[in-house]
Scaffold this active site. Sequence first.
Site, PDB file in Angstrom:
ATOM      1  N   ARG A 181       0.782  -1.175  -0.069  1.00  0.00           N
ATOM      2  CA  ARG A 181      -0.186  -0.051  -0.067  1.00  0.00           C
ATOM      3  C   ARG A 181       0.940   1.480  -0.011  1.00  0.00           C
ATOM      4  NH1 ARG A 181      -3.822  -1.179   4.812  1.00  0.00           N
ATOM      5  NH2 ARG A 181      -2.193  -2.076   5.760  1.00  0.00           N
ATOM      6  N   LYS A 214       1.424 -18.106   7.438  1.00  0.00           N
ATOM      7  CA  LYS A 214       0.597 -18.077   9.018  1.00  0.00           C
ATOM      8  C   LYS A 214       0.395 -16.710   9.558  1.00  0.00           C
ATOM      9  CE  LYS A 214       2.648 -18.736  13.068  1.00  0.00           C
ATOM     10  NZ  LYS A 214       3.591 -18.013  13.984  1.00  0.00           N
ATOM     11  N   ASP A 237       4.614 -23.383   6.739  1.00  0.00           N
ATOM     12  CA  ASP A 237       4.958 -23.849   8.065  1.00  0.00           C
ATOM     13  C   ASP A 237       6.592 -23.855   7.974  1.00  0.00           C
ATOM     14  OD1 ASP A 237       5.839 -24.752  10.595  1.00  0.00           O
ATOM     15  OD2 ASP A 237       3.675 -24.971  11.000  1.00  0.00           O
ATOM     16  N   HIS A 238       7.244 -22.713   8.378  1.00  0.00           N
ATOM     17  CA  HIS A 238       8.495 -22.685   7.959  1.00  0.00           C
ATOM     18  C   HIS A 238       9.463 -23.648   8.921  1.00  0.00           C
ATOM     19  CE1 HIS A 238       8.895 -20.188  11.561  1.00  0.00           C
ATOM     20  NE2 HIS A 238      10.432 -20.236  11.553  1.00  0.00           N
ATOM     21  N   LYS A 242      13.113 -26.366   7.636  1.00  0.00           N
ATOM     22  CA  LYS A 242      14.225 -26.695   8.270  1.00  0.00           C
ATOM     23  C   LYS A 242      14.779 -27.891   8.000  1.00  0.00           C
ATOM     24  CE  LYS A 242      13.007 -23.619  12.065  1.00  0.00           C
ATOM     25  NZ  LYS A 242      13.783 -22.466  12.431  1.00  0.00           N
ATOM     26  N   GLU A 272      12.725 -19.898  23.266  1.00  0.00           N
ATOM     27  CA  GLU A 272      13.363 -18.452  22.763  1.00  0.00           C
ATOM     28  C   GLU A 272      13.926 -17.627  23.688  1.00  0.00           C
ATOM     29  OE1 GLU A 272      11.231 -17.126  18.773  1.00  0.00           O
ATOM     30  OE2 GLU A 272       9.811 -17.931  20.002  1.00  0.00           O
ATOM     31  N   ASP A 283       0.328 -19.354  18.395  1.00  0.00           N
ATOM     32  CA  ASP A 283       1.603 -18.638  17.503  1.00  0.00           C
ATOM     33  C   ASP A 283       2.600 -19.763  17.303  1.00  0.00           C
ATOM     34  OD1 ASP A 283       3.456 -16.787  16.509  1.00  0.00           O
ATOM     35  OD2 ASP A 283       4.686 -16.843  18.372  1.00  0.00           O
ATOM     36  N   HIS A 331       4.015 -25.176  14.303  1.00  0.00           N
ATOM     37  CA  HIS A 331       5.325 -25.462  14.211  1.00  0.00           C
ATOM     38  C   HIS A 331       5.516 -26.903  15.186  1.00  0.00           C
ATOM     39  CE1 HIS A 331       5.930 -21.825  12.454  1.00  0.00           C
ATOM     40  NE2 HIS A 331       6.121 -20.908  13.560  1.00  0.00           N
ATOM     41  N   LYS A 385       8.652 -17.886  25.444  1.00  0.00           N
ATOM     42  CA  LYS A 385       9.579 -16.349  25.324  1.00  0.00           C
ATOM     43  C   LYS A 385      10.445 -16.083  26.551  1.00  0.00           C
ATOM     44  CE  LYS A 385       7.463 -15.340  21.080  1.00  0.00           C
ATOM     45  NZ  LYS A 385       8.244 -15.501  19.868  1.00  0.00           N
ATOM     46  N   LYS A 391      17.902 -19.766  23.066  1.00  0.00           N
ATOM     47  CA  LYS A 391      17.000 -20.206  21.788  1.00  0.00           C
ATOM     48  C   LYS A 391      17.478 -21.575  21.470  1.00  0.00           C
ATOM     49  CE  LYS A 391      15.835 -19.023  16.982  1.00  0.00           C
ATOM     50  NZ  LYS A 391      14.350 -19.003  17.195  1.00  0.00           N
TER      51      LYS A 391
HETATM   52  C1  BG6 Z   1       7.245 -17.777  14.260  1.00  0.00           C
HETATM   53  C2  BG6 Z   1       6.453 -17.297  15.339  1.00  0.00           C
HETATM   54  O1  BG6 Z   1       6.168 -18.339  13.314  1.00  0.00           O
HETATM   55  O2  BG6 Z   1       8.356 -18.462  14.389  1.00  0.00           O
HETATM   56  C3  BG6 Z   1       7.448 -16.296  16.440  1.00  0.00           C
HETATM   57  O3  BG6 Z   1       5.468 -16.104  14.918  1.00  0.00           O
HETATM   58  C4  BG6 Z   1       8.631 -17.236  16.606  1.00  0.00           C
HETATM   59  O4  BG6 Z   1       6.857 -15.823  17.528  1.00  0.00           O
HETATM   60  C5  BG6 Z   1       9.217 -17.934  15.278  1.00  0.00           C
HETATM   61  O5  BG6 Z   1       9.738 -16.442  17.268  1.00  0.00           O
HETATM   62  C6  BG6 Z   1      10.230 -18.798  15.461  1.00  0.00           C
HETATM   63  O6  BG6 Z   1      10.774 -19.237  14.295  1.00  0.00           O
HETATM   64  P1  BG6 Z   1      12.331 -19.761  14.447  1.00  0.00           P
HETATM   65  O7  BG6 Z   1      12.749 -20.243  13.278  1.00  0.00           O
HETATM   66  O8  BG6 Z   1      13.253 -18.416  14.943  1.00  0.00           O
HETATM   67  O9  BG6 Z   1      12.566 -20.649  15.530  1.00  0.00           O
END
Ligand code: BG6
Length: 510
Positions: free
Chosen positions: A59, A166, A195-196, A200, A234, A254, A259, A360, A365
């Site tokens: 936009r 997502k 779904d990333h 991985k 995290e 989330d 995931h 969190k 991490k």
């Molecule tokens: C995202 C969440 O889908 O995945 C975030 O919305 C989270 O809150 C993130 O921090 C974590 O992804 P990764 O790949 O850094 O573990």
Amino acid sequence: MPSNPFKESLISRQRPGPCSLVIFGATGDLTHRKLIPALYNLAVDGELPPQTKVLAFARRDKTDDDFRSELEEANRKHSRQGHDDAIWRHFAESIHYHRSEFQDDQGYASLADRLDQFDHQRGAPANRLFYLASAPEFFEPIMTHIRQADLNRPADGCWARVVCEKPFGTDLKSARSLNQVVSEAFDERDTYRIDHYLGKETAQNIMVLRFANALFEPLWRNRFVDHVQITCAENLGMEGGRGGYYDKSGALRDMVQNHLFQLLSLVAMEPPIGLSADAVRDEKVKVLRSLRPLVGPEQVGANVVRAQYTAGSVDGVVRPGYREEDRVDPASMTESYVALRLFIDTWRWSGVPFYIRVGKQLPKKATEISVHFKATPQIPFNTDAVRGGKNVLVIRIQPDEGIALRFLSKMPGSALRMEPVKMNFHYRDSFGKTSPEAYERLLLDAMAGDATLFARRDEVEAAWKFIDELQHAWHESESPPPMASYPAGSWGPKEADQLLGQDDRVWRRL
Ligand code: BG6
């Protein structure tokens, strides 16, 4: 001309044909931090289909050049393989900016014109990949406009697909309605719900570990497995203005619905009959359907712990409590941590608890899955070391990607003393190169028409069905289970330790 920016590379499948990738909501964080660096790295590796065009639909008012220089800055920061000016220049020429509101018919008509122009420049019609990276409330209008402008109808011999970021809905009802809207424009086989975590390397390796090795699969069942833990920790909180989104979502929606449930499915699924997208997803969805439902505040309270962080320090840095975070409601009842005890009601997993925790502002991490095996009979050693030294297989999803196996060994010496020892596999040592980022693999898969690493409609709905009951118990029942707390920088609330303690188990120390 730069040395060889788009070199040929060996990939096992046919390289996808030319494609126009339209990113809706392209001025956001995702495009800068993930999508563009992923495309750039595909270009570096020679895997980006030739004549790819990227059209950013958003936009704000910008020129192509403004947008490209913003992206260049982001790529310098986020690219996995660094930033090469020559390669970038060549790649950036394929990026264009299209200004429009998401609800503006005219914006879609001119989008169609621009896509036609690209085809004209290429000399033939190309494939179209639409990427929904906007705020989720725009998914529906975007889908409707794509359909009304006929953009979902590919030219002969080409395809048109959609990738949905997502969150895919916020509960079962909204996910179903979104699925309905998407299905009016695209067939399921052209719908890629991202779904990333599935992109991985380490998540993809779960199937290889389980089904390509004789060693593990025979033991992968209730007869030998005592329990399974999945942890996703995290060490960040609500940085970068995330509080606004997160406070409406919470850890369960989330992370767990998508995931963590995907990791759970990969760990618990039966061997698929083939590697087609549907063969794999048929097995994964069965896991989600076999989850024993937790219904009502009593069952939810007994098996799920929710918590918020209070002020504390992570890595020596003082952090505010969750409710003090920017854009978080000071009276918020959104969880920043959740721990669950789940059962999968199948023959294979009958009686085996799966413990999941995610949060969190934890000390570091780390995402890992650990499979804890049962102890052998004490005979003939007759020592507590046997019980204390149970075998554990740890799959480190990130960082320090790898797999470790813990087992007992005799300590050298004349006495019979045992100590747990570890066999450790590290990706970086064995393969000597960094794994591609999840988005590299996933974008390429979507272009190649391989939906294996994307969530199918029934998977998403089965996951929401389970999650909805928990949300209901927390937010709509008369006696909701309590909200626990933990100081930022700790490993979570004591209630989560008690959840395992009741079963005579402990969380693995990471
Ligand atoms: C995202 C969440 O889908 O995945 C975030 O919305 C989270 O809150 C993130 O921090 C974590 O992804 P990764 O790949 O850094 O573990």
